[in-house]
Design an enzyme around this catalytic site. Structure first.
Site, mmCIF file in Angstrom:
data_model
loop_
_atom_site.group_PDB
_atom_site.id
_atom_site.type_symbol
_atom_site.label_atom_id
_atom_site.label_comp_id
_atom_site.label_asym_id
_atom_site.label_seq_id
_atom_site.Cartn_x
_atom_site.Cartn_y
_atom_site.Cartn_z
ATOM 1 N N ARG A 117 39.121 42.736 41.958
ATOM 2 C CA ARG A 117 40.330 42.069 42.448
ATOM 3 C C ARG A 117 41.470 42.171 41.438
ATOM 4 N NH1 ARG A 117 37.613 36.630 44.062
ATOM 5 N NH2 ARG A 117 36.326 37.208 45.839
ATOM 6 N N ARG A 150 46.265 37.875 43.633
ATOM 7 C CA ARG A 150 47.185 36.746 43.612
ATOM 8 C C ARG A 150 47.488 36.198 42.233
ATOM 9 N NH1 ARG A 150 44.213 33.061 48.001
ATOM 10 N NH2 ARG A 150 42.432 34.080 47.015
ATOM 11 N N ARG A 197 53.370 40.677 48.689
ATOM 12 C CA ARG A 197 52.719 40.090 49.865
ATOM 13 C C ARG A 197 53.717 39.308 50.710
ATOM 14 N NH1 ARG A 197 47.061 36.650 50.191
ATOM 15 N NH2 ARG A 197 47.447 35.646 52.174
ATOM 16 N N ASP A 230 40.590 45.333 52.292
ATOM 17 C CA ASP A 230 39.730 44.169 52.474
ATOM 18 C C ASP A 230 38.370 44.642 52.956
ATOM 19 O OD1 ASP A 230 39.850 41.051 52.612
ATOM 20 O OD2 ASP A 230 38.762 41.659 54.412
ATOM 21 N N TYR A 256 29.684 37.798 58.179
ATOM 22 C CA TYR A 256 30.988 37.372 58.704
ATOM 23 C C TYR A 256 31.058 37.562 60.218
ATOM 24 C CZ TYR A 256 32.926 37.028 53.965
ATOM 25 O OH TYR A 256 33.172 36.656 52.673
#
Length: 358
Positions: free
Chosen positions: A28, A32, A41, A78, A155
Site C-alpha cells: 500500500r 492515504r 483521489r 484493488d 468477499y
C-alpha cells in the site's frame, strides 16, 4: 517493452542473486498516508473512479517513488476488480469499506459465474499497467497483483468485509463442493488476470491471500493453497508469463511456510508474526522471503525505526534472497517522513550483509 532497468535489485533478490543492498518496497505504498494521493483521489471523485482511470492510477503509483528511494512500483488498483468484473456490483461505503450489491450465496449463483474477459472487462487495468510501465522508463520494476481465490471468495459470499466469515465458512463445511467450484472459477480468473498484467508490462506478480489465515490447516490447503498453486503452475507453464516471478503472501500463514514454498512461487511474503530468521532456516534455501516489519513500528521515533530495521536485517543475516517490506499494508495515519527513515535505513544498514564473503 525492453527498456533496460536502471535498478533491478528487487528482481535479483527474488531470484536470490547477489545485490548491493537489500531492496525495499511497501505494501500500500501508494495510499492515504500521502497527502498527494488524497489530492488525486479527490480529483478522481471516488476510489473506484481512481482505479479505473489509467492516467490517475499511474499518477498515484509513481507518487511514493518521487518521495522515497523505493526499489519497486506496484500497480495501483484493488483486489476486488475481478468480482466487480463478474457483475457483483462493487461499491465502497464511506467508512465501511467495500461491499457487493449482488453477493453469491446459492448453488445457482455460483454456477452462473464465469471468469471475466480480461481485455474487455478489465482492460482499464491493463491500460494502467502499460501507462505506468512507460512512465517508469526502466526506473524500477513494476509489480502486478491480484487477490487470492479464497480471499476474493470471502468477499463475494459475505458481501463485503467480515470478522466471523460466517456465511462462507458455513458453506465451506456444509457444501464444500460449492466453495471448490467458486475458488476454481476464481483461480481461472486470477490466472488470466495476472497473465494479462504480465503481458502488458508487469515484471513480477503478487497474490494477496489476505484471509487465508482464518482457515484451519486442512481447509487452508484445500480452499486457499491449492488454487494458488494452480495459478503459479499455469503462469510458469506459459513462456510469456514464466519470466515474471510470483510472490505469495498469506496473512496469518506462518504455520504453512513450507507448503507455500512448495507451490513453485519465487518468494513467500511474511506477516510480522513470523520470525524472519526462523523462516529463512525453514524455507530460505528454496525461495526468496519478503517482509516483515510490523507496520506499527512506523509510529515510533526515527531512532527506534532504524533500530527495528537493523534488528530485522540481522535476523535474515548475510546474503541475498530478502525483499524488505512491512508485514502488511502501511497504516493510513503514518507520517510520510517516517517512511523515508525506513527506506533509507534499509539501504544503509543492509550494505554490510551483501559484502563479498559475507
Amino acid at each position: 517493452m525492453t527498456e533496460p532497468l536502471r535498478n533491478d535489485r528487487f528482481l535479483r533478490a527474488l531470484r536470490r542473486e547477489p545485490v548491493d543492498v537489500t531492496p525495499v518496497w511497501i505494501m500500500r505504498q501508494a495510499g492515504r498516508y500521502l497527502p498527494e494521493y488524497r489530492d488525486t483521489r479527490q480529483r478522481a471523485g471516488d476510489f473506484l473512479s481512481l482505479c479505473k482511470n489509467p492516467e490517475l492510477a499511474c499518477e498515484v503509483t509513481l507518487q511514493p517513488l518521487d518521495r522515497f528511494d523505493l526499489d519497486a512500483a506496484i500497480l495501483f488498483s484493488d483486489i476486488l476488480t475481478i468480482p466487480d468484473a463478474m457483475g457483483l456490483g462493487l461499491r465502497f461505503a464511506q467508512g465501511e469499506g467495500p461491499y457487493f450489491e449482488h453477493p453469491v450465496r446459492t448453488e445457482n449463483e455460483i454456477g452462473r459465474l464465469r471468469a471475466p474477459d480480461v481485455e474487455s472487462d478489465l482492460g482499464y487495468v491493463m491500460e494502467a499497467v502499460r501507462v505506468i510501465r512507460k512512465a517508469l522508463g526502466g526506473r524500477v520494476p513494476l509489480i502486478g497483483f491480484s487477490g487470492s481465490p479464497w480471499t476474493l471468495a470471502t468477499y463475494m459470499v459475505e458481501g463485503g468485509s467480515s470478522r466471523e466469515f460466517a456465511r462462507i465458512k458455513a458453506m465451506m463445511y456444509d457444501r464444500p463442493e460449492l466453495v471448490d467450484r467458486l475458488v476454481s472459477v476464481l483461480a481461472e480468473a486470477v490466472t488470466g488476470y495476472l497473465a494479462a498484467q504480465i503481458r502488458a508490462g508487469a515484471q513480477a506478480a503478487m497474490i494477496f491471500d489476505t484471509w487465508g489465515g482464518v482457515l484451519t490447516p486442512r481447509a487452508y490447503r484445500r480452499f486457499s493453497l491449492a488454487p494458488m498453486a494452480r495459478i503459479v503452475e499455469a503462469l510458469a507453464a506459459d513462456a510469456d508469463t514464466a519470466r515474471a516471478p510470483v510472490i505469495l503472501f498469506t496473512k496469518g500463514g506462518g504455520g504453512w511456510l513450507e507448503d507455500i514454498a512448495a507451490t513453485g512461487c519465487a518468494a513467500v511474503g511474511l506477516d510480522w508474526t513470523v520470525d524472519l530468521g526462523a523462516a529463512r532456516r525453514r524455507i530460505g534455501d528454496r525461495v526468496a522471503l519478503q517482509g516483515n516489519l510490523d507496520p506499527a513500528v512506523l509510529y515510533a521515533s526515527p531512532e527506534r525505526i532504524r533500530e527495528e530495521v537493523g534488528a530485522l536485517l540481522a535476523q535474515y543475516g548475510h546474503g541475498p534472497g530478502h525483499v524488505f517490506n512491512l508485514g502488511h499494508g502501511i497504516h493510513q495515519t503514518i507520517a510520510p517522513e517516517h517512511v523515508k527513515v525506513l527506506v533509507d535505513a534499509v539501504h544503509e544498514l543492509s550494505r554490510p550483509y551483501h559484502q563479498p564473503g559475507g
